[in-house]
Motif scaffolding. Structure first.
Motif, PDB file in Angstrom:
ATOM      1  N   VAL A   5      36.413  43.426  43.131  1.00  0.00           N
ATOM      2  CA  VAL A   5      37.614  43.388  42.301  1.00  0.00           C
ATOM      3  C   VAL A   5      37.382  42.386  41.179  1.00  0.00           C
ATOM      4  O   VAL A   5      37.046  41.230  41.441  1.00  0.00           O
ATOM      5  CB  VAL A   5      38.847  42.976  43.143  1.00  0.00           C
ATOM      6  N   ASN A   7      39.731  41.994  38.400  1.00  0.00           N
ATOM      7  CA  ASN A   7      41.041  41.463  38.006  1.00  0.00           C
ATOM      8  C   ASN A   7      42.000  41.712  39.151  1.00  0.00           C
ATOM      9  O   ASN A   7      42.312  42.860  39.456  1.00  0.00           O
ATOM     10  CB  ASN A   7      41.542  42.153  36.735  1.00  0.00           C
ATOM     11  N   LEU A   8      42.460  40.653  39.753  1.00  0.00           N
ATOM     12  CA  LEU A   8      43.297  40.783  40.937  1.00  0.00           C
ATOM     13  C   LEU A   8      44.740  41.084  40.563  1.00  0.00           C
ATOM     14  O   LEU A   8      45.384  40.335  39.847  1.00  0.00           O
ATOM     15  CB  LEU A   8      43.246  39.504  41.773  1.00  0.00           C
ATOM     16  N   GLU A  19      38.215  35.673  48.074  1.00  0.00           N
ATOM     17  CA  GLU A  19      38.080  35.197  46.697  1.00  0.00           C
ATOM     18  C   GLU A  19      36.745  34.489  46.535  1.00  0.00           C
ATOM     19  O   GLU A  19      36.460  33.493  47.195  1.00  0.00           O
ATOM     20  CB  GLU A  19      39.191  34.227  46.320  1.00  0.00           C
ATOM     21  N   ARG A  78      37.700  44.099  50.311  1.00  0.00           N
ATOM     22  CA  ARG A  78      37.657  43.762  48.892  1.00  0.00           C
ATOM     23  C   ARG A  78      37.206  42.317  48.693  1.00  0.00           C
ATOM     24  O   ARG A  78      37.594  41.424  49.440  1.00  0.00           O
ATOM     25  CB  ARG A  78      39.016  43.961  48.243  1.00  0.00           C
ATOM     26  N   TRP A  80      37.208  39.617  45.531  1.00  0.00           N
ATOM     27  CA  TRP A  80      37.647  39.330  44.176  1.00  0.00           C
ATOM     28  C   TRP A  80      36.690  38.320  43.569  1.00  0.00           C
ATOM     29  O   TRP A  80      36.534  37.217  44.081  1.00  0.00           O
ATOM     30  CB  TRP A  80      39.059  38.786  44.191  1.00  0.00           C
ATOM     31  N   ASN A  82      36.450  35.835  41.026  1.00  0.00           N
ATOM     32  CA  ASN A  82      37.295  35.023  40.156  1.00  0.00           C
ATOM     33  C   ASN A  82      36.364  34.226  39.244  1.00  0.00           C
ATOM     34  O   ASN A  82      35.839  33.188  39.631  1.00  0.00           O
ATOM     35  CB  ASN A  82      38.186  34.110  40.998  1.00  0.00           C
TER      36      ASN A  82
END
Length: 100
Positions: A5, A7-8, A19, A78, A80, A82
């Protein structure tokens, strides 16, 4: 397979992703590092939680592969990435055999 991912935008009922945070080394300001933020994984019928993370100070490529492995082992769907400064673009990320 773990979905990456960029863009969360989490929905109200979705399980949050792991994350993976990308940052510059505080030591030299140049080296790109990454770490998996602490996340709880519920197990044992929801009666137990195990906290998973990766260490600080790890080069971004190695930390990313560690985060992917942890996500796979614990059934997290998923991850993410960041990366507010764009230090670790998708085109430079390593891939494991069989996809992410």
């Amino acid at each position: 397979m773990v979905q990456i991912v960029e863009n969360l935008v989490a929905g109200p009922s979705e399980r949050p992703p792991f994350e993976f945070y990308v940052y510059r080394s505080p030591g030299d300001g140049e080296t790109v590092m990454g770490h998996l933020s602490s996340d709880g994984i519920a197990h044992g019928g929801g009666r137990q939680v195990a906290w998973k993370s990766t260490a600080f100070g790890v080069p971004v490529r190695d930390a990313y592969l560690q985060a992917l492995d942890l996500a796979r082992r614990h059934g997290v769907e998923r991850l993410w990435v960041n990366d507010p400064e764009g230090l670790f673009p998708a085109t430079s990320r390593p891939r494991r055999e069989g996809g992410h």
